[in-house]
Scaffold this active site. Structure first.
Site, short mmCIF file in Angstrom:
data_model
loop_
_atom_site.label_atom_id
_atom_site.label_comp_id
_atom_site.label_asym_id
_atom_site.label_seq_id
_atom_site.Cartn_x
_atom_site.Cartn_y
_atom_site.Cartn_z
N PRO A 2 -2.64 -0.89 -4.03
CA PRO A 2 -3.00 -2.17 -4.70
C PRO A 2 -2.46 -2.20 -6.12
CG PRO A 2 -4.94 -1.11 -3.73
CD PRO A 2 -3.81 -0.12 -3.65
N GLU A 3 -1.85 -3.30 -6.50
CA GLU A 3 -1.32 -3.47 -7.85
C GLU A 3 -2.15 -4.53 -8.57
OE1 GLU A 3 2.98 -3.87 -7.80
OE2 GLU A 3 3.10 -2.75 -5.93
#
Ligand SMILES: [Zn+2]
Length: 277
Positions: A2-3
């Site tokens: 996840p960014e």
């Protein structure tokens, strides 16, 4: 992993669930999650804390308590959070922790690869902790093209590697780095320090455009990313380059190529993003 857009989406879904609630009970079933601290000790410390805010810095989720303490969560590769409103969680062999709230809901933490971390910080410890790890927020007003340029100017490394450095731009990972470089029409192997002012401007715009689009689409759903209410994001349907090797560039039609930069799979258009313009 996840960014920024994925973590921001998780944050916005968790905020109404957690703010104002007391942590009635906490079970942590994985010693890797809290190391070097004992999971039972961390769980005991969390019991009775009441949530005052849910924030984000880079890829970190920040759960603030009324006491001034903070639970700092990093989802790393495969961490995710799931909310069960009536406390009825489905069976899950990858569940690592469960938080029971005072309104009867449960928040479960799942992590297949177990790289995620939960760190309980005392009042005043958060800012010093983040200072050395997380740079400027790319969507905050303080992130100007000039600030970005200053950070690039000192670096002789490949542009993509520098953009991935969390101390340069907080929250940008492999997906949004490739997308931003495509928007900016910059080759991922360009030397960061060699960018002209116009190119820095283009990169600044590209980063914000890629990240904002990711947030609008509620993040990209790849492998184990899921939202706390079980929904999924749709950014993966609209990637410009990420994961699209051999497919036509959405700008010029040239097949997208894949190389490795700083050990990471990197997708770019060989015509739009030339190494030596
Ligand atoms: Zn192209």
């Amino acid at each position: 992993m996840p960014e920024l857009p994925e973590v921001e989406t998780v944050r916005s879904r968790l905020e109404p669930v957690l703010v104002g609630r007391e942590l009635r009970d906490v079970e942590i079933a994985d010693s890797r999650l809290t190391r070097p601290f004992e999971p039972a000790e961390v769980a005991a410390e969390l019991r009775g804390e009441r949530v005052s805010a849910v924030e984000r810095r880079g890829k970190y989720l920040i759960v603030r308590f009324e006491t001034g303490r903070v639970l700092l969560i990093h989802l790393r590769m495969t961490g995710s959070l799931l909310v069960a409103r009536r406390g009825e969680l489905p069976e899950d062999p990858y569940r690592r922790a469960v938080v029971k709230l005072d309104d009867g809901s449960d928040v479960a933490y799942r992590d297949v690869r177990r790289f995620g971390t939960w760190l309980l910080l005392e009042p005043g410890e958060l800012e010093p902790y983040l200072l050395t790890r997380v740079g400027v927020e790319p969507l905050a007003p303080g992130f100007t093209a000039r600030v970005l340029g200053e950070r690039l100017r000192r670096r002789r490394a490949a542009l993509k590697a520098v953009v991935l450095d969390q101390r340069v731009v907080a929250g940008v990972g492999n997906i949004y780095a490739d997308e931003a470089l495509w928007y900016a029409q910059l080759h991922p192997l360009r030397t960061a320090a060699d960018l002209t002012d116009d190119e820095v401007q283009a990169l600044h715009r590209g980063l914000r455009r890629a990240l904002r689009k990711g947030i609008e689409r509620q993040g990209a759903t790849l492998r184990d990313y899921a939202l706390p209410d079980g929904e999924t994001g749709s950014m993966q349907d609209e990637f410009m380059v990420y994961g699209r090797d051999g497919e036509p560039c959405r700008r010029c039609g040239t097949p997208i190529e894949k190389i490795r930069v700083a050990g990471r799979g990197t997708w770019f258009c060989p015509l739009c993003q030339r190494q030596a313009p």
